[in-house]
Motif scaffolding. Structure first.
Motif, PDB file in Angstrom:
ATOM      1  N   MET A  15       1.264 -11.765 -11.810  1.00  0.00           N
ATOM      2  CA  MET A  15       1.101 -10.437 -11.227  1.00  0.00           C
ATOM      3  C   MET A  15       2.222  -9.524 -11.721  1.00  0.00           C
ATOM      4  SD  MET A  15      -1.658 -10.618  -9.482  1.00  0.00           S
ATOM      5  CE  MET A  15      -1.716  -9.224  -8.411  1.00  0.00           C
ATOM      6  N   HIS A  16       1.886  -8.273 -11.903  1.00  0.00           N
ATOM      7  CA  HIS A  16       2.837  -7.277 -12.382  1.00  0.00           C
ATOM      8  C   HIS A  16       2.952  -6.154 -11.354  1.00  0.00           C
ATOM      9  CE1 HIS A  16       2.770  -9.135 -16.323  1.00  0.00           C
ATOM     10  NE2 HIS A  16       1.459  -9.161 -16.236  1.00  0.00           N
ATOM     11  N   LEU A  17       4.156  -5.615 -11.218  1.00  0.00           N
ATOM     12  CA  LEU A  17       4.400  -4.453 -10.372  1.00  0.00           C
ATOM     13  C   LEU A  17       4.698  -3.296 -11.318  1.00  0.00           C
ATOM     14  CD1 LEU A  17       4.754  -3.430  -7.451  1.00  0.00           C
ATOM     15  CD2 LEU A  17       7.193  -3.966  -7.683  1.00  0.00           C
ATOM     16  N   SER A  18       3.819  -2.282 -11.318  1.00  0.00           N
ATOM     17  CA  SER A  18       3.932  -1.199 -12.300  1.00  0.00           C
ATOM     18  C   SER A  18       3.613   0.147 -11.681  1.00  0.00           C
ATOM     19  CB  SER A  18       2.957  -1.424 -13.462  1.00  0.00           C
ATOM     20  OG  SER A  18       3.257  -2.606 -14.152  1.00  0.00           O
ATOM     21  N   LEU A  19       4.246   1.161 -12.241  1.00  0.00           N
ATOM     22  CA  LEU A  19       3.929   2.547 -11.915  1.00  0.00           C
ATOM     23  C   LEU A  19       3.046   3.052 -13.046  1.00  0.00           C
ATOM     24  CD1 LEU A  19       4.597   4.825  -9.865  1.00  0.00           C
ATOM     25  CD2 LEU A  19       6.351   5.564 -11.496  1.00  0.00           C
ATOM     26  N   VAL A  20       1.857   3.533 -12.703  1.00  0.00           N
ATOM     27  CA  VAL A  20       0.890   3.930 -13.726  1.00  0.00           C
ATOM     28  C   VAL A  20       0.328   5.316 -13.448  1.00  0.00           C
ATOM     29  CG1 VAL A  20       0.228   1.517 -14.129  1.00  0.00           C
ATOM     30  CG2 VAL A  20      -1.132   2.920 -12.564  1.00  0.00           C
ATOM     31  N   ALA A  21      -0.212   5.904 -14.513  1.00  0.00           N
ATOM     32  CA  ALA A  21      -0.999   7.140 -14.407  1.00  0.00           C
ATOM     33  C   ALA A  21      -2.376   6.798 -14.933  1.00  0.00           C
ATOM     34  CB  ALA A  21      -0.369   8.254 -15.237  1.00  0.00           C
ATOM     35  N   ARG A  22      -3.380   7.012 -14.119  1.00  0.00           N
ATOM     36  CA  ARG A  22      -4.745   6.701 -14.552  1.00  0.00           C
ATOM     37  C   ARG A  22      -5.274   7.828 -15.434  1.00  0.00           C
ATOM     38  NH1 ARG A  22      -7.323   2.261 -11.533  1.00  0.00           N
ATOM     39  NH2 ARG A  22      -5.954   1.774  -9.788  1.00  0.00           N
ATOM     40  N   LEU A  23      -6.052   7.434 -16.434  1.00  0.00           N
ATOM     41  CA  LEU A  23      -6.728   8.412 -17.274  1.00  0.00           C
ATOM     42  C   LEU A  23      -7.963   8.899 -16.532  1.00  0.00           C
ATOM     43  CD1 LEU A  23      -4.858   6.983 -19.294  1.00  0.00           C
ATOM     44  CD2 LEU A  23      -6.674   7.201 -20.967  1.00  0.00           C
ATOM     45  N   PRO A  24      -8.374  10.130 -16.791  1.00  0.00           N
ATOM     46  CA  PRO A  24      -9.583  10.629 -16.133  1.00  0.00           C
ATOM     47  C   PRO A  24     -10.782   9.751 -16.489  1.00  0.00           C
ATOM     48  CG  PRO A  24      -8.486  12.371 -17.373  1.00  0.00           C
ATOM     49  CD  PRO A  24      -7.781  11.098 -17.688  1.00  0.00           C
ATOM     50  N   GLN A  25     -11.644   9.510 -15.510  1.00  0.00           N
ATOM     51  CA  GLN A  25     -12.849   8.720 -15.751  1.00  0.00           C
ATOM     52  C   GLN A  25     -13.901   9.619 -16.369  1.00  0.00           C
ATOM     53  OE1 GLN A  25     -14.271   6.172 -12.595  1.00  0.00           O
ATOM     54  NE2 GLN A  25     -12.290   6.339 -11.582  1.00  0.00           N
ATOM     55  N   HIS A  79      -5.350   3.373 -18.014  1.00  0.00           N
ATOM     56  CA  HIS A  79      -4.099   3.922 -17.486  1.00  0.00           C
ATOM     57  C   HIS A  79      -3.000   3.856 -18.539  1.00  0.00           C
ATOM     58  CE1 HIS A  79      -3.552  -0.400 -17.058  1.00  0.00           C
ATOM     59  NE2 HIS A  79      -2.240  -0.161 -17.117  1.00  0.00           N
ATOM     60  N   VAL A  80      -1.976   4.632 -18.324  1.00  0.00           N
ATOM     61  CA  VAL A  80      -0.750   4.526 -19.102  1.00  0.00           C
ATOM     62  C   VAL A  80       0.325   4.010 -18.143  1.00  0.00           C
ATOM     63  CG1 VAL A  80      -0.179   6.978 -18.747  1.00  0.00           C
ATOM     64  CG2 VAL A  80       0.913   5.711 -20.582  1.00  0.00           C
ATOM     65  N   THR A  81       1.056   3.003 -18.578  1.00  0.00           N
ATOM     66  CA  THR A  81       2.141   2.481 -17.752  1.00  0.00           C
ATOM     67  C   THR A  81       3.345   3.400 -17.903  1.00  0.00           C
ATOM     68  OG1 THR A  81       1.352   0.211 -17.971  1.00  0.00           O
ATOM     69  CG2 THR A  81       3.670   0.510 -17.329  1.00  0.00           C
ATOM     70  N   ILE A  82       3.817   3.898 -16.773  1.00  0.00           N
ATOM     71  CA  ILE A  82       4.996   4.768 -16.769  1.00  0.00           C
ATOM     72  C   ILE A  82       6.255   3.910 -16.726  1.00  0.00           C
ATOM     73  CG2 ILE A  82       6.196   6.605 -15.526  1.00  0.00           C
ATOM     74  CD1 ILE A  82       3.435   7.414 -16.740  1.00  0.00           C
ATOM     75  N   ARG A  83       6.247   2.901 -15.854  1.00  0.00           N
ATOM     76  CA  ARG A  83       7.402   2.000 -15.725  1.00  0.00           C
ATOM     77  C   ARG A  83       6.916   0.698 -15.129  1.00  0.00           C
ATOM     78  NH1 ARG A  83      11.529  -0.897 -14.893  1.00  0.00           N
ATOM     79  NH2 ARG A  83      13.525  -0.271 -14.047  1.00  0.00           N
ATOM     80  N   ASN A  84       7.295  -0.395 -15.763  1.00  0.00           N
ATOM     81  CA  ASN A  84       6.994  -1.712 -15.245  1.00  0.00           C
ATOM     82  C   ASN A  84       8.220  -2.190 -14.461  1.00  0.00           C
ATOM     83  OD1 ASN A  84       7.287  -4.781 -15.543  1.00  0.00           O
ATOM     84  ND2 ASN A  84       5.119  -4.406 -15.902  1.00  0.00           N
ATOM     85  N   PHE A  85       7.977  -2.775 -13.293  1.00  0.00           N
ATOM     86  CA  PHE A  85       9.068  -3.228 -12.432  1.00  0.00           C
ATOM     87  C   PHE A  85       9.135  -4.744 -12.337  1.00  0.00           C
ATOM     88  CE2 PHE A  85       8.194   1.086 -10.878  1.00  0.00           C
ATOM     89  CZ  PHE A  85       9.462   1.631 -11.008  1.00  0.00           C
ATOM     90  N   ASP A  86       8.650  -5.454 -13.346  1.00  0.00           N
ATOM     91  CA  ASP A  86       8.716  -6.915 -13.315  1.00  0.00           C
ATOM     92  C   ASP A  86      10.154  -7.426 -13.330  1.00  0.00           C
ATOM     93  OD1 ASP A  86       5.986  -7.030 -13.200  1.00  0.00           O
ATOM     94  OD2 ASP A  86       5.710  -7.594 -15.302  1.00  0.00           O
ATOM     95  N   ASP A  87      11.101  -6.580 -13.746  1.00  0.00           N
ATOM     96  CA  ASP A  87      12.501  -6.995 -13.769  1.00  0.00           C
ATOM     97  C   ASP A  87      13.170  -6.863 -12.402  1.00  0.00           C
ATOM     98  OD1 ASP A  87      12.410  -4.222 -13.801  1.00  0.00           O
ATOM     99  OD2 ASP A  87      14.187  -4.015 -15.053  1.00  0.00           O
ATOM    100  N   ILE A  88      12.415  -6.438 -11.422  1.00  0.00           N
ATOM    101  CA  ILE A  88      12.946  -6.304 -10.064  1.00  0.00           C
ATOM    102  C   ILE A  88      12.399  -7.454  -9.233  1.00  0.00           C
ATOM    103  CG2 ILE A  88      12.992  -4.880  -7.992  1.00  0.00           C
ATOM    104  CD1 ILE A  88      12.847  -2.440  -9.787  1.00  0.00           C
ATOM    105  N   LYS A  89      13.280  -8.359  -8.865  1.00  0.00           N
ATOM    106  CA  LYS A  89      12.874  -9.576  -8.164  1.00  0.00           C
ATOM    107  C   LYS A  89      13.161  -9.449  -6.671  1.00  0.00           C
ATOM    108  CE  LYS A  89      13.607 -14.531  -8.297  1.00  0.00           C
ATOM    109  NZ  LYS A  89      14.383 -15.609  -8.886  1.00  0.00           N
TER     110      LYS A  89
END
Length: 191
Positions: free
Chosen positions: A1-11, A40-50
């Motif tokens: 599982m990944h924890l990420s901040l994303v922006a969705r592209l228009p459908q 989506h475009v990933t703005i920031r992935n937070f997998d490094d935050i445990k």
């Protein structure tokens, strides 16, 4: 599982990208095609935050995101990585770069990894902070020459411009599947 901040592209299933993907899938159905509502475009992935205090992370994200203005991205051309086909997204200004920098600074004390100072990982991190892309197809086997040629025909295709007004913090699997994705929060950028 990944924890990420994303922006969705228009459908837009009938848009240029929707039509291109439908044609590629019709001719080469063996790969995983992301549904349009997961693009989506990933703005920031937070997998490094445990083991982060999620309320603390959300508070920091809401504060930072709420102080920034919406930004625009333009889709232009398909690219290929070792695992996927992606839509190249180009920014109009430094808003995305600034957002990523501010998010990194405001959450770096939550990270369990030491800040990289040199080496190929540092270069990759710097490069990816400046790039934007949205995975559209995940390879699930060998690639045929006809599939590669079909993708290459769209290296310079224009897919239009859109404005990012809301970001989502999500917990998701690698495929951003409906069953494996939970939206934790939706955060609007300030007007």
């Amino acid at each position: 599982m990944h924890l990420s901040l994303v922006a969705r592209l228009p459908q837009q299933p009938n848009s240029g990208s929707g039509k291109v993907l439908a044609e590629l899938e019709r001719l080469h159905p063996s790969h995983h095609y992301y549904p349009s509502d997961t693009a989506h475009v990933t703005i920031r992935n937070f997998d490094d935050i445990k083991d982060v205090d999620r309320d603390e992370l959300l508070a920091r994200l809401r504060h930072r995101i709420g102080s920034l203005r919406p930004f625009s991205l333009t889709g232009h051309g398909l690219g290929v990585s070792p695992n996927s086909v992606f839509l190249q997204l180009f920014r109009e200004d430094d808003s995305l770069w600034g957002l990523r920098q501010q998010l990194t600074r405001s959450t770096q004390d939550l990270s369990y990894t030491r800040k990289r100072t040199a080496g190929p990982g540092a270069f990759r991190d710097l490069l990816f902070r400046r790039l934007a892309f949205a995975n559209l197809i995940r390879f699930s086997g060998p690639l045929s020459p006809s599939f590669i040629r079909a993708i290459a025909r769209h290296r310079a295709t224009s897919f239009g411009r859109f404005t990012v007004e809301t970001l989502e913090l999500v917990q998701t699997d690698r495929l951003f599947s409906a069953a494996g994705t939970t939206v934790i929060d939706r955060m609007p950028l300030s007007r």
